[in-house]
Write a protein that holds these residues in place. Structure first.
Motif, mmCIF file in Angstrom:
data_model
loop_
_atom_site.group_PDB
_atom_site.id
_atom_site.type_symbol
_atom_site.label_atom_id
_atom_site.label_comp_id
_atom_site.label_asym_id
_atom_site.label_seq_id
_atom_site.Cartn_x
_atom_site.Cartn_y
_atom_site.Cartn_z
ATOM 1 N N VAL A 128 0.883 -1.074 0.115
ATOM 2 C CA VAL A 128 -0.029 0.123 0.065
ATOM 3 C C VAL A 128 0.933 1.199 0.003
ATOM 4 O O VAL A 128 0.509 2.246 -0.936
ATOM 5 N N PRO A 129 1.994 1.554 0.878
ATOM 6 C CA PRO A 129 2.739 2.670 0.745
ATOM 7 C C PRO A 129 3.452 2.703 -0.879
ATOM 8 O O PRO A 129 3.406 3.903 -1.271
ATOM 9 N N LEU A 130 3.859 1.599 -1.175
ATOM 10 C CA LEU A 130 4.206 1.781 -2.593
ATOM 11 C C LEU A 130 3.177 2.219 -3.798
ATOM 12 O O LEU A 130 3.435 3.399 -4.445
ATOM 13 N N MET A 131 1.670 1.651 -3.606
ATOM 14 C CA MET A 131 0.653 2.054 -4.475
ATOM 15 C C MET A 131 0.423 3.586 -4.199
ATOM 16 O O MET A 131 0.278 4.367 -5.025
ATOM 17 N N MET A 132 0.601 4.276 -3.067
ATOM 18 C CA MET A 132 0.240 5.537 -2.681
ATOM 19 C C MET A 132 1.267 6.543 -3.555
ATOM 20 O O MET A 132 0.727 7.534 -4.107
ATOM 21 N N GLN A 133 2.562 6.024 -3.135
ATOM 22 C CA GLN A 133 3.616 6.881 -4.082
ATOM 23 C C GLN A 133 3.276 6.798 -5.440
ATOM 24 O O GLN A 133 3.285 7.823 -6.263
ATOM 25 N N GLU A 134 3.058 5.669 -6.006
ATOM 26 C CA GLU A 134 2.569 5.612 -7.515
ATOM 27 C C GLU A 134 1.403 6.421 -7.934
ATOM 28 O O GLU A 134 1.438 7.151 -8.930
#
Length: 144
Positions: A128-134
């Protein structure tokens, strides 16, 4: 409830989301098993058009990939605004093992974090943190 189908902000956001949703599908799973979630500050979500517009864009993007979708959107959670979309199609037998293994990896990583096990957490594709950055990077230039 307002329809966002023809809203240009929704269309632009959906276009930006298509490749992000595609990447959440496990590798070699034929495009099945995707799930995408973002947790945004309530103010940030409102600035992007609100939870319903973001949900509509996720739904539109997912349908472009042929997903049968379920979405959710909550405002005011302990993580702020949470919006997610999931591919609910029946996974064909030839991809079932790959999708199940990816789900098990995600579960293992979540349990590692919850139980506070020592050592690095298992590598988790599509956190989820990576998805938020993307997501932030994708929707920023789209004018939404």
């Amino acid at each position: 409830m307002a329809s966002y189908a023809k809203d240009p902000r929704c269309a632009a956001m959906a276009e930006a989301l298509v490749p992000l949703l595609r990447r959440t599908c496990p590798q070699d799973a034929g495009g099945y098993g995707g799930y995408y979630q973002v947790n945004l500050d309530d103010e940030e979500a409102a600035g992007l058009g609100g939870v319903e517009l973001i949900r509509a864009a996720m739904r539109k993007a997912a349908r472009q990939l042929g997903w049968k979708v379920t979405t959710l959107g909550w405002i005011g959670t302990r993580h702020g605004t949470m919006v997610a979309v999931q591919d609910k199609r029946e996974v064909p037998d030839e991809y079932r093992a790959v999708v199940d293994a990816a789900m098990n990896d995600k579960l293992r990583a979540a349990l590692h974090k919850v139980w506070g096990e020592p050592g690095p957490a298992p590598v988790q594709r599509g956190s989820v943190p990576l998805m938020m950055q993307e997501f932030r990077a994708a929707v920023a230039p789209s004018g939404t």
